[in-house]
Write an enzyme that holds these catalytic residues in place. Sequence first.
Site, PDB file in Angstrom:
ATOM      1  N   GLU A 197       9.081  16.047  14.816  1.00 19.24           N
ATOM      2  CA  GLU A 197       9.085  15.659  13.652  1.00 19.24           C
ATOM      3  C   GLU A 197       8.264  16.042  13.156  1.00 19.24           C
ATOM      4  O   GLU A 197       6.875  16.591  13.308  1.00 19.24           O
ATOM      5  CB  GLU A 197       9.188  14.397  13.411  1.00 19.24           C
ATOM      6  CG  GLU A 197       9.426  13.802  12.782  1.00 19.24           C
ATOM      7  CD  GLU A 197       9.740  12.379  11.745  1.00 19.24           C
ATOM      8  OE1 GLU A 197       8.522  11.769  11.714  1.00 19.24           O
ATOM      9  OE2 GLU A 197      10.503  11.823  11.822  1.00 19.24           O
ATOM     10  N   GLU A 224       8.192   1.150  11.255  1.00 23.49           N
ATOM     11  CA  GLU A 224       9.298   1.775  11.113  1.00 23.49           C
ATOM     12  C   GLU A 224       8.878   3.509  11.580  1.00 23.49           C
ATOM     13  O   GLU A 224       8.021   3.674  10.459  1.00 23.49           O
ATOM     14  CB  GLU A 224      10.514   2.248   9.538  1.00 23.49           C
ATOM     15  CG  GLU A 224      10.704   0.543   9.612  1.00 23.49           C
ATOM     16  CD  GLU A 224      12.321   0.712   9.976  1.00 23.49           C
ATOM     17  OE1 GLU A 224      13.058   1.414  10.849  1.00 23.49           O
ATOM     18  OE2 GLU A 224      12.481  -0.867   9.860  1.00 23.49           O
ATOM     19  N   LYS A 260       0.792  -1.215  -0.103  1.00 23.89           N
ATOM     20  CA  LYS A 260      -0.003  -0.377  -0.305  1.00 23.89           C
ATOM     21  C   LYS A 260       0.778   1.687   0.332  1.00 23.89           C
ATOM     22  O   LYS A 260       1.222   1.853   1.189  1.00 23.89           O
ATOM     23  CB  LYS A 260      -1.313  -0.401   1.195  1.00 23.89           C
ATOM     24  CG  LYS A 260      -2.195   0.476   0.884  1.00 23.89           C
ATOM     25  CD  LYS A 260      -2.353   2.055   1.085  1.00 23.89           C
ATOM     26  CE  LYS A 260      -1.802   3.281   2.025  1.00 23.89           C
ATOM     27  NZ  LYS A 260      -1.923   4.649   1.561  1.00 23.89           N
ATOM     28  N   CYS A 283      12.900  10.063   7.940  1.00 23.80           N
ATOM     29  CA  CYS A 283      12.724  10.104   8.962  1.00 23.80           C
ATOM     30  C   CYS A 283      14.300  10.062  10.257  1.00 23.80           C
ATOM     31  O   CYS A 283      14.187  10.362  11.624  1.00 23.80           O
ATOM     32  CB  CYS A 283      12.603   8.477   9.046  1.00 23.80           C
ATOM     33  SG  CYS A 283      13.143   7.318   8.153  1.00 23.80           S
TER      34      CYS A 283
HETATM   35  P1  NAP Z   1       2.041   8.164   7.422  1.00 19.55           P
HETATM   36  O1  NAP Z   1       0.862   9.236   7.079  1.00 19.55           O
HETATM   37  O2  NAP Z   1       2.120   7.536   8.888  1.00 19.55           O
HETATM   38  O3  NAP Z   1       1.555   7.560   6.000  1.00 19.55           O
HETATM   39  C1  NAP Z   1       2.221   6.617   6.054  1.00 19.55           C
HETATM   40  C2  NAP Z   1       1.530   5.013   5.777  1.00 19.55           C
HETATM   41  O4  NAP Z   1      -0.031   4.559   6.170  1.00 19.55           O
HETATM   42  C3  NAP Z   1       0.996   5.703   4.654  1.00 19.55           C
HETATM   43  O5  NAP Z   1       0.565   4.761   3.053  1.00 19.55           O
HETATM   44  C4  NAP Z   1      -0.744   5.884   4.896  1.00 19.55           C
HETATM   45  O6  NAP Z   1      -1.628   6.534   4.082  1.00 19.55           O
HETATM   46  C5  NAP Z   1      -1.336   4.624   5.607  1.00 19.55           C
HETATM   47  N1  NAP Z   1      -1.519   5.065   7.072  1.00 19.55           N
HETATM   48  C6  NAP Z   1      -2.670   5.917   7.218  1.00 19.55           C
HETATM   49  N2  NAP Z   1      -3.266   6.096   8.436  1.00 19.55           N
HETATM   50  C7  NAP Z   1      -3.606   4.919   8.531  1.00 19.55           C
HETATM   51  C8  NAP Z   1      -4.507   3.571   9.424  1.00 19.55           C
HETATM   52  N3  NAP Z   1      -4.844   4.478  10.340  1.00 19.55           N
HETATM   53  N4  NAP Z   1      -4.115   2.210   8.620  1.00 19.55           N
HETATM   54  C9  NAP Z   1      -3.248   2.124   7.986  1.00 19.55           C
HETATM   55  N5  NAP Z   1      -2.187   2.628   7.475  1.00 19.55           N
HETATM   56  C10 NAP Z   1      -2.806   4.398   7.599  1.00 19.55           C
HETATM   57  O7  NAP Z   1       3.179   9.167   7.087  1.00 19.55           O
HETATM   58  P2  NAP Z   1       4.074   9.454   6.261  1.00 19.55           P
HETATM   59  O8  NAP Z   1       2.862  11.513   6.197  1.00 19.55           O
HETATM   60  O9  NAP Z   1       3.309   9.184   5.066  1.00 19.55           O
HETATM   61  O10 NAP Z   1       5.180   9.998   5.982  1.00 19.55           O
HETATM   62  C11 NAP Z   1       6.066  10.450   7.052  1.00 19.55           C
HETATM   63  C12 NAP Z   1       6.370   9.492   8.285  1.00 19.55           C
HETATM   64  O11 NAP Z   1       7.045   8.273   7.966  1.00 19.55           O
HETATM   65  C13 NAP Z   1       7.130  10.623   9.057  1.00 19.55           C
HETATM   66  O12 NAP Z   1       6.868  10.123  10.196  1.00 19.55           O
HETATM   67  C14 NAP Z   1       8.447  10.311   8.824  1.00 19.55           C
HETATM   68  O13 NAP Z   1       9.051   9.945  10.288  1.00 19.55           O
HETATM   69  C15 NAP Z   1       8.274   8.382   8.864  1.00 19.55           C
HETATM   70  N6  NAP Z   1       9.191   7.500   8.335  1.00 19.55           N
HETATM   71  C16 NAP Z   1       9.957   6.535   9.049  1.00 19.55           C
HETATM   72  C17 NAP Z   1      10.636   6.259   8.572  1.00 19.55           C
HETATM   73  C18 NAP Z   1      11.529   5.033   9.259  1.00 19.55           C
HETATM   74  O14 NAP Z   1      12.618   4.145   8.390  1.00 19.55           O
HETATM   75  N7  NAP Z   1      11.530   4.859  10.484  1.00 19.55           N
HETATM   76  C19 NAP Z   1      10.768   5.895   6.580  1.00 19.55           C
HETATM   77  C20 NAP Z   1      10.704   7.303   6.069  1.00 19.55           C
HETATM   78  C21 NAP Z   1       9.432   7.879   6.903  1.00 19.55           C
HETATM   79  P3  NAP Z   1      -2.440   7.264   3.373  1.00 19.55           P
HETATM   80  O15 NAP Z   1      -0.822   7.594   2.741  1.00 19.55           O
HETATM   81  O16 NAP Z   1      -2.931   7.364   2.828  1.00 19.55           O
HETATM   82  O17 NAP Z   1      -1.614   8.510   4.252  1.00 19.55           O
END
Ligand code: NAP
Length: 500
Positions: free
Chosen positions: A404, A272, A197, A306
């Site tokens: 963050e 992650e 996804k 991240c």
């Molecule tokens: P996000 O809002 O948490 O979304 C990540 C993924 O989860 C997206 O595909 C999102 O879909 C999906 N999602 C959202 N709500 C959900 C739910 N209730 N149930 C299941 N899936 C759901 O994060 P983002 O804004 O895309 O990315 C930024 C974040 O990712 C930052 O906090 C960053 O630190 C973190 N990150 C961490 C790493 C690591 O390896 N630790 C690497 C890269 C990024 P949608 O796109 O439709 O919202």
Amino acid sequence: MTIKIHEAASLHENTLSFIHRERHKLLIGGVWVEARSGETFEVFDPATGDLLGHAAAAGEEDVAMAVAAARAAFAPDSEWRRMTPQKRGELLWKVADLIEANARELAELDTLDNGKPYRNSLYGDVPQVVAHFRYYAGWTTKIEGSVPPVSVPNTLNYTRREPLGVCALIIPWNFPLLMAAWKLAPALACGNTAILKPAEQTPLAALRLGELMVEAGFPAGVVNILTGLGVPAGSALVDHPGVDKVSFTGSTEVGKLIMRNASNNLTKVSLELGGKSPNVVFKDADMGKAVKGALWAVFGNTGQMCTAGSRLFVERPVYEQVVEQLSEAAGGIRVGHGWDKSHIGPVVSQEQMERVLGYIDEGRSSGIEMHRGGGRLGERGYFVEPTIFSHDASGDDLRLIREEIFGPVVAVTPFDDWEEVVQRANHTEYGLAAGIWTSDLSKAHRLAEALQAGTVWVNAYNLFDAASPFGGYKSSGFGREMGKEAIDLYTQVKSVWVSY
Ligand code: NAP
Ligand code: MG
């Protein structure tokens, strides 16, 4: 609204024909299909705000179909289950070859969708994606069990490392293609089936990758791709009892929600999550290297990493010098669309831009000093200036310093001694990464041990390799991707006893 491609982009004919399909489908059971509801969502170029196309918005029904397809592909007598490890490795290697052969197109799609400089997509992300598939192609024939020396007479005990089953892989938008590879390559190497996804902001490259995986010859249902929104597509995957494991990369907030929801079926989870990583510069560091390193640690990928080194600790005697040099260097960063010779692109969406600017405004009104940046650049696209704040220890609990931001914003602060920097660097709910700049090796090793972070870089920042494990301490999540650790993430151990 009609599709518009940035005037400066000169795209490969395959990219053009991909974009001009305008309406993209889901990959379920080896077939490209519309969402059952017929719903789609819009995909935008963050460098212009222009429409790039419509992606199918998967709902509960589509999730159920994808899970059924992935379960069928995982059935005991299926082609995939009967496939030899060697053949599985060959398929993964073939994907790598196909990605390489289509590198330009994939890089162009990531740049259109995410906004990152094309050079970064082509020479940074795509080669790492290729390396990932090759690295895990090698693992398929090396996933071994063991023979524990049990003390029961006339007994053989051995272990088997077996796949988990259907893995839901939910990824963010900051490295669209690379995040897909981080999860798909090890999940498939271990013999699982997968439902990917992608993030709603960046679905395109994952869809093209899906086509290449079909072309490589994976049996139908082994790889499924569901574009859609977090709710309902992501959430329905997490809730589905036919999913054996959820591997999630994204925000800590959504990670917590996923862990709660997955508990209903005791679905296995690895997370992650976010970070607020400390980057520590000692007075004995090579200052040229440290300043340049600190600059890209936080502004690379427009701060949408991240691991971003967003809290910069500088030993007091060199503090003024570092703030000055960093501000000057930040002034030299070319912010622009990905088809220009820019160093960094826009942030990924209007929503994200507003979030980042909100943090910057809050920083300004909190009274801490702002040295550079602070605003949006231009009126078209979502460009934010690299922004530098500084503060003393009394600012450590400000939201800007704790949370963050996921944008080009750094907070620099002086420190006086070892105890202070260890305490303040670890004073965060996160623990993803950290940087250390010093010419004193024993100090570097001691601090590497003291910092609560899954990755520590010494005199470097943001180095990654498929062979090296990556993941978080504390609220940055659990489980390790990459390296041999990812094999543990996507397998379970069976202990077999034989009496003789
Ligand atoms: P996000 O809002 O948490 O979304 C990540 C993924 O989860 C997206 O595909 C999102 O879909 C999906 N999602 C959202 N709500 C959900 C739910 N209730 N149930 C299941 N899936 C759901 O994060 P983002 O804004 O895309 O990315 C930024 C974040 O990712 C930052 O906090 C960053 O630190 C973190 N990150 C961490 C790493 C690591 O390896 N630790 C690497 C890269 C990024 P949608 O796109 O439709 O919202
Ligand atoms: Mg987009």
